[in-house]
Each structure stands twice: as C-alpha cells, then as structure tokens.
Design a protein around this motif. Structure first.
Motif, PDB file in Angstrom:
ATOM      1  N   ARG A  37       9.518  21.829 -89.392  1.00  0.00           N
ATOM      2  CA  ARG A  37       9.611  22.027 -88.123  1.00  0.00           C
ATOM      3  C   ARG A  37       9.761  23.822 -88.275  1.00  0.00           C
ATOM      4  NH1 ARG A  37       9.413  20.051 -83.194  1.00  0.00           N
ATOM      5  NH2 ARG A  37       7.680  19.444 -84.314  1.00  0.00           N
ATOM      6  N   PHE A  38       9.346  24.546 -87.224  1.00  0.00           N
ATOM      7  CA  PHE A  38       9.051  26.279 -87.449  1.00  0.00           C
ATOM      8  C   PHE A  38       9.862  26.871 -86.440  1.00  0.00           C
ATOM      9  CE2 PHE A  38       5.447  23.804 -88.479  1.00  0.00           C
ATOM     10  CZ  PHE A  38       5.083  24.017 -89.880  1.00  0.00           C
ATOM     11  N   SER A  39       9.775  28.219 -86.618  1.00  0.00           N
ATOM     12  CA  SER A  39      10.403  29.174 -85.566  1.00  0.00           C
ATOM     13  C   SER A  39      11.768  29.311 -85.664  1.00  0.00           C
ATOM     14  CB  SER A  39       9.653  29.134 -84.236  1.00  0.00           C
ATOM     15  OG  SER A  39       8.172  29.309 -84.476  1.00  0.00           O
ATOM     16  N   MET A  40      12.514  28.790 -86.565  1.00  0.00           N
ATOM     17  CA  MET A  40      14.010  28.879 -86.305  1.00  0.00           C
ATOM     18  C   MET A  40      14.878  29.747 -87.105  1.00  0.00           C
ATOM     19  SD  MET A  40      15.129  24.850 -85.641  1.00  0.00           S
ATOM     20  CE  MET A  40      14.464  23.922 -87.158  1.00  0.00           C
ATOM     21  N   ASP A  41      14.222  30.682 -87.996  1.00  0.00           N
ATOM     22  CA  ASP A  41      14.913  31.801 -88.526  1.00  0.00           C
ATOM     23  C   ASP A  41      16.077  31.285 -89.394  1.00  0.00           C
ATOM     24  OD1 ASP A  41      13.116  34.135 -87.557  1.00  0.00           O
ATOM     25  OD2 ASP A  41      13.676  33.129 -85.655  1.00  0.00           O
ATOM     26  N   ALA A  42      17.171  32.154 -89.201  1.00  0.00           N
ATOM     27  CA  ALA A  42      18.583  31.547 -89.849  1.00  0.00           C
ATOM     28  C   ALA A  42      19.146  30.358 -89.337  1.00  0.00           C
ATOM     29  CB  ALA A  42      19.395  32.873 -89.676  1.00  0.00           C
ATOM     30  N   TYR A  43      18.906  30.057 -87.973  1.00  0.00           N
ATOM     31  CA  TYR A  43      19.231  28.776 -87.747  1.00  0.00           C
ATOM     32  C   TYR A  43      19.164  27.584 -88.489  1.00  0.00           C
ATOM     33  CZ  TYR A  43      21.167  25.848 -83.933  1.00  0.00           C
ATOM     34  OH  TYR A  43      21.720  24.695 -83.033  1.00  0.00           O
ATOM     35  N   ALA A  44      17.880  27.350 -89.150  1.00  0.00           N
ATOM     36  CA  ALA A  44      17.451  26.587 -90.114  1.00  0.00           C
ATOM     37  C   ALA A  44      18.416  26.256 -91.133  1.00  0.00           C
ATOM     38  CB  ALA A  44      16.077  26.904 -90.544  1.00  0.00           C
ATOM     39  N   TYR A  45      19.016  27.491 -91.659  1.00  0.00           N
ATOM     40  CA  TYR A  45      19.911  27.153 -92.786  1.00  0.00           C
ATOM     41  C   TYR A  45      21.226  26.668 -92.325  1.00  0.00           C
ATOM     42  CZ  TYR A  45      16.453  30.370 -95.226  1.00  0.00           C
ATOM     43  OH  TYR A  45      15.484  30.977 -95.749  1.00  0.00           O
ATOM     44  N   ALA A  46      21.709  26.841 -90.816  1.00  0.00           N
ATOM     45  CA  ALA A  46      22.785  26.316 -90.353  1.00  0.00           C
ATOM     46  C   ALA A  46      22.608  24.759 -90.435  1.00  0.00           C
ATOM     47  CB  ALA A  46      22.934  26.924 -89.099  1.00  0.00           C
ATOM     48  N   LEU A  47      21.298  24.317 -89.773  1.00  0.00           N
ATOM     49  CA  LEU A  47      20.921  22.999 -89.726  1.00  0.00           C
ATOM     50  C   LEU A  47      21.206  22.409 -90.985  1.00  0.00           C
ATOM     51  CD1 LEU A  47      18.177  22.808 -86.928  1.00  0.00           C
ATOM     52  CD2 LEU A  47      20.689  22.309 -86.838  1.00  0.00           C
ATOM     53  N   LEU A  48      20.561  23.056 -92.101  1.00  0.00           N
ATOM     54  CA  LEU A  48      20.858  22.579 -93.556  1.00  0.00           C
ATOM     55  C   LEU A  48      22.216  22.349 -93.927  1.00  0.00           C
ATOM     56  CD1 LEU A  48      18.728  22.316 -96.343  1.00  0.00           C
ATOM     57  CD2 LEU A  48      20.233  24.382 -96.889  1.00  0.00           C
ATOM     58  N   ALA A  49      23.210  22.998 -93.507  1.00  0.00           N
ATOM     59  CA  ALA A  49      24.496  22.927 -93.797  1.00  0.00           C
ATOM     60  C   ALA A  49      25.092  21.973 -93.211  1.00  0.00           C
ATOM     61  CB  ALA A  49      25.199  24.140 -93.535  1.00  0.00           C
ATOM     62  N   VAL A  50      24.701  21.489 -91.869  1.00  0.00           N
ATOM     63  CA  VAL A  50      25.289  20.344 -91.416  1.00  0.00           C
ATOM     64  C   VAL A  50      24.465  19.109 -91.496  1.00  0.00           C
ATOM     65  CG1 VAL A  50      26.813  21.376 -89.741  1.00  0.00           C
ATOM     66  CG2 VAL A  50      24.218  20.971 -89.018  1.00  0.00           C
ATOM     67  N   GLY A  51      23.538  19.096 -92.605  1.00  0.00           N
ATOM     68  CA  GLY A  51      22.936  17.829 -92.962  1.00  0.00           C
ATOM     69  C   GLY A  51      21.580  17.387 -92.106  1.00  0.00           C
ATOM     70  N   GLN A  52      21.172  18.513 -91.191  1.00  0.00           N
ATOM     71  CA  GLN A  52      19.992  18.062 -90.413  1.00  0.00           C
ATOM     72  C   GLN A  52      18.677  18.399 -90.841  1.00  0.00           C
ATOM     73  OE1 GLN A  52      20.398  16.239 -87.400  1.00  0.00           O
ATOM     74  NE2 GLN A  52      22.419  15.573 -88.359  1.00  0.00           N
ATOM     75  N   LEU A  53      18.853  19.511 -91.853  1.00  0.00           N
ATOM     76  CA  LEU A  53      17.407  19.759 -92.373  1.00  0.00           C
ATOM     77  C   LEU A  53      17.701  19.761 -94.298  1.00  0.00           C
ATOM     78  CD1 LEU A  53      16.258  22.720 -90.649  1.00  0.00           C
ATOM     79  CD2 LEU A  53      15.144  20.686 -91.012  1.00  0.00           C
ATOM     80  N   ASP A  54      16.765  19.393 -94.795  1.00  0.00           N
ATOM     81  CA  ASP A  54      16.916  19.111 -96.179  1.00  0.00           C
ATOM     82  C   ASP A  54      16.321  20.390 -97.077  1.00  0.00           C
ATOM     83  OD1 ASP A  54      17.953  16.428 -95.666  1.00  0.00           O
ATOM     84  OD2 ASP A  54      16.022  16.167 -95.058  1.00  0.00           O
ATOM     85  N   LEU A  55      15.357  21.091 -96.667  1.00  0.00           N
ATOM     86  CA  LEU A  55      14.654  22.242 -97.267  1.00  0.00           C
ATOM     87  C   LEU A  55      14.682  23.328 -96.417  1.00  0.00           C
ATOM     88  CD1 LEU A  55      11.981  20.714 -99.626  1.00  0.00           C
ATOM     89  CD2 LEU A  55      13.913  21.921-100.510  1.00  0.00           C
ATOM     90  N   VAL A  56      14.587  24.610 -96.714  1.00  0.00           N
ATOM     91  CA  VAL A  56      14.170  25.725 -95.990  1.00  0.00           C
ATOM     92  C   VAL A  56      13.559  26.555 -97.002  1.00  0.00           C
ATOM     93  CG1 VAL A  56      14.731  27.618 -94.303  1.00  0.00           C
ATOM     94  CG2 VAL A  56      16.234  25.535 -94.357  1.00  0.00           C
ATOM     95  N   VAL A  57      12.364  26.989 -96.840  1.00  0.00           N
ATOM     96  CA  VAL A  57      11.759  27.980 -97.598  1.00  0.00           C
ATOM     97  C   VAL A  57      11.210  29.328 -96.858  1.00  0.00           C
ATOM     98  CG1 VAL A  57       9.606  28.035 -99.165  1.00  0.00           C
ATOM     99  CG2 VAL A  57      10.825  25.851 -98.778  1.00  0.00           C
ATOM    100  N   GLU A  58      11.550  30.246 -97.427  1.00  0.00           N
ATOM    101  CA  GLU A  58      10.797  31.496 -96.779  1.00  0.00           C
ATOM    102  C   GLU A  58      10.468  32.616 -97.680  1.00  0.00           C
ATOM    103  OE1 GLU A  58      12.143  31.647 -92.262  1.00  0.00           O
ATOM    104  OE2 GLU A  58      14.177  31.593 -93.296  1.00  0.00           O
ATOM    105  N   SER A  59       9.935  33.502 -97.084  1.00  0.00           N
ATOM    106  CA  SER A  59       9.375  34.625 -97.843  1.00  0.00           C
ATOM    107  C   SER A  59       9.578  36.016 -96.979  1.00  0.00           C
ATOM    108  CB  SER A  59       7.901  34.722 -98.121  1.00  0.00           C
ATOM    109  OG  SER A  59       7.644  35.572 -99.128  1.00  0.00           O
ATOM    110  N   GLY A  60       9.828  37.230 -97.759  1.00  0.00           N
ATOM    111  CA  GLY A  60       9.776  38.525 -96.926  1.00  0.00           C
ATOM    112  C   GLY A  60      11.151  38.630 -96.262  1.00  0.00           C
ATOM    113  N   LEU A  61      12.096  38.045 -96.920  1.00  0.00           N
ATOM    114  CA  LEU A  61      13.535  38.392 -96.340  1.00  0.00           C
ATOM    115  C   LEU A  61      14.052  39.571 -96.888  1.00  0.00           C
ATOM    116  CD1 LEU A  61      15.405  34.582 -95.998  1.00  0.00           C
ATOM    117  CD2 LEU A  61      13.689  35.853 -94.395  1.00  0.00           C
TER     118      LEU A  61
END
Lengths: 263, 263
Positions: B185-209
C-alpha cells in the motif's frame, strides 16, 4: 429514486454492522484465484449477506448484483449493485480508506449511489437530485472543486504499477497525465471518488474496474457536479478494460482525456 | 520520560486545535522551493507555533527542532522535535492519513513519540515503557504483528516512484522487496508506522526522510515491539539518505534487509 434513499442508508447501516467489528482484528483471508492475490474477508461475505437479506425481505421484486454472491432476478427493473468492501487490501492493512459501495440501478442505469466509510463515520449518497456528505452526525451538500487546469489538479489512482489494474501502456498514459498535474496520491480505491465529490481531489483515473466498482461512484460524482466516463468520454464498460476517468469539471475532464489519448 | 507524557499529549491537543478546523477547507498553499512541489499550509505553521508557545512557556529549558521554524536552544538536554503536519500532500487531498508528529529526545536520543491523526481521532504514544493507541476515548496497548516471513508481510512506502524520496536504485530495491511480500500500500507517510505499531502492517520502507520525520516514529514502533533502523540495520541518519526500515519482528527486519541489499 428518492423513495429508496432511506432504504439505501439502512442497507449501508446493515453492512457497517458486519464490517466495522471485524476491522483491525485478525482476519480470515482466502484467495479467490490461485495465481492472483485477491483477499476476501469474512466481513466482505457477511456484509453482502446482510444487505441481500434486507433487500429480499423488503424489496422482493428488486434484482441484486453483488461481488461475492452474483446475480439475483436478472430481469428486474430495479437492481442493487453491491461491493461490500471496496479496497480489501486497505482493510487488511488497517487503512481507513476502504468503503462499502451500494448502488441502485433503474433499467441498468446508475441512479443512486452510496460510498460508506464506517470506521471514520463518513457517508456519501448521490442521486440525480445531488450528493450529500454525512460525517459525525452532520449532513452537507457535496460539490466538486472548480478546478479546470491540469497544472492545478490533484490526481489519484489506486496503483498504476499493478498489472492487475493497468497494462503497461495504460500505466504509461497515467504517468503522462500525473506528470502534468500538481500532485498524485495512491491506494485509495473508491474513497478517491468520494474525495473528488467534496472538492478535495480533482481527477481520478483507473483501469480494470468491474461493474460493481463503478455503479455507486457515478451517482456520487455526478450528483456533486463532476464528470465521469471511460477514458474516451464514453459510457463506462467493464468488458472493455473497465477504464474510468472522473473529473471535477468538464474542462478538466476534456484536458485529461487528451493527455490519456496521447494527444 | 513518563513525566513528560501528559505534557506531550497537551502539545498534540494544541496542534489539533490548529490543524483540524483547516482540514478539507480551501487551503493557502505556498511553495518552499521553486523547482519542487512542497506544500506548506497555514495549518502547518499555526500548529507549530501553538506547540512552540506551550513548550517555551512551560518548559523553557527544553530545546525545539521544528520543520517550519528551525532550531531553538541547540545545546539543551531535552529537545522536542516537531513535524506539525506529516503528509501535507494527503492533507491537501483531504485524505485522512496525515498526522502530527511530536517527539522528545534526551541527549539527542528519541525517547517519546506521538503520532496523532485528529480527523479520525486516533493517537499513538510510544515510550520505552510501551506504546498506547487511543481511539474514540478508549486506550489500549499497541503491539506489532508476529509476522516473520516476507511472503506473509504487508508492506508500505509513501511513493517509490517519486524521485523526491527514492533514487532509481532505491526504487528498484523497494520493488524487489515488495515483489516478495503479500501486498503493498502507498501514500500513507507516518500513518504507516502507526499501523505497523497496531499489527496492521508488517514492513515500512522509506528513503529521504528528515530528522523531524523519524524522531517520533522510533519510540512508537519500538514501544510496540517492532524494529526500526536504516536499511543496513544501523542507526537512522538523515544526512546519509534518510533510509528507514521498520518491521514487526527482528526476523522480518533481517529478511527485508537482505533483499534491500540485493543479497
């Protein structure tokens, strides 16, 4: 269609009762096809069952076309078209942009559409009389933005890189268009059309859509003043690529068509 | 850090008071640079002003590093790191996945992080004692999923095709990894890390932060049991590409590192 608006809201409420308690829990996920990842959740099936039960009990002469359980009463004048969870991938990832899509067609023409997001508590309902947006108990009229220029347009598609949706040529056409727009966002499925209807996106471009994806979107977009068609400006046809182009204004729609066609 | 948790929540409340009334309204958008689209909204500036005013009045010895207004008291032991609206493109498109990021560092080490989504009413708060998730008035402990295998992993990044974030080689490394995961899934910015923290995503990969992107994410992810580092397993460094890899488990983190490295 206004006689069925209240009933359509009750259908969305019934779906919500099945989807929301299953959101952000451990999910049972099946694959419909061996070679493609196409998640179907309990929520999907139970929501469609709940909607069908209400229609069959209260509007027994109405037909039904649903993503999960197929066609009921094929010759009916009125037909409900259902996608109980549009954006199953978002649902599985906990993203709050999946929706329930409910449409009513009269003689196969879309006439009423609901886009419902139960977790946030947002609902869009479009008819020829207009589109309403409900959030946190307040209802307002939804209108598309007045955007007429590609350089100012906010564009969205679900995933131009996925061959499940876009051929390579279609992906290139999307890239050409996105390159001349102001910004692009991805992965929002039908929620993008809902944002178009409240003036927050200006263009949505997709390919590979099915009839049950499209049916609810057209009344919501058109009721809010937007334009929706295939990529050539003609009527959506799921059997001819499922191309969809929705725009805030006729001018923007024409400009986007020209770029997609390579003109 | 627990002595500052209540204060951090008050900072998030102050930001919310500035951001939420401006969401989904007509926006004033400036360009920071002529050659790149980088929207900055009134909401961004006013939220950072509100947070800074509270810190300067109640914790006058604390330093501040904010995206909008730079560095205050560079030598301070405690430093607040602020990104008042992470995901400004989502904000501008009406998508409900922008967030306010607030971090507290002690001697330049991230020690407390808040990810706040005011429109939905969700807040994540991470410290070495754990991560909490608050929604609709209820608070629960946030935990990452137990996912250890790439084939079962749900992966996310904001936009692997945007050269603002990913070089061509970095984009290719992401594609290689996404291809062996279950879905992306795309375009979620920091919200993706929040979903990782509640077990809904498993990996977040970014560059240029940037540093202000990263600082709040680390306590939230680590407090929920996840692993976060650069793409090589070392400490995040904004000056060395701003690569970030967050994973639900150490096993998944190691497997993702190997694919990103081309092993």
């Amino acid at each position: 269609m206004t006689e069925f608006v209240d009933f359509a809201h009750r259908l969305a409420d019934a779906a919500r009762h099945e989807t929301l308690p299953r959101f952000r829990t451990a999910l049972a996920v099946d694959n419909k096809e061996d070679d493609a990842f196409d998640p179907v959740t309990d929520a999907d099936r139970e929501a469609e069952r709940a909607i069908r039960a209400l229609i069959e009990s209260e509007q027994p002469e109405h037909g039904i076309l649903g993503e999960e359980f197929g066609l009921h009463l094929p010759g009916a004048y009125h037909r409900w078209v259902l996608d109980p969870i549009d954006g199953t991938r978002s649902f599985i990832c906990g993203a709050p942009t999946w929706t329930t899509l409910i449409a009513l067609e009269a003689q196969e023409q879309p006439a009423l559409g609901i886009i419902d997001q139960p977790y946030i508590g947002e609902r869009w309902c479009g008819t020829p009389q207009g589109t309403t947006f409900t959030h946190a108990g307040s209802v307002r009229v939804a209108r598309t933005s007045g955007c007429t220029r590609l350089a100012e347009a906010r564009i969205s598609t679900t995933d131009p890189r996925s061959l499940a949706y876009f051929s390579k040529a279609e992906g290139a056409a999307f890239d050409r268009l996105a390159a001349v727009c102001k910004l692009a966002r991805f992965s929002m499925d039908a929620y993008a059309y809902a944002l178009l209807a409240v003036g927050q996106l200006d263009l949505v471009v997709e390919s590979g859509l099915a009839h049950y994806d499209y049916a609810a979107l057209a009344p919501v977009v058109m009721g809010a003043g937007g334009v929706i068609s295939n990529w050539s400006g003609e009527r959506f046809d799921a059997s001819a690529g499922g191309h969809l182009l929705a725009a805030a204004t006729p001018e923007l729609h024409a400009a986007a068509r020209a770029v997609l066609a390579g003109a």
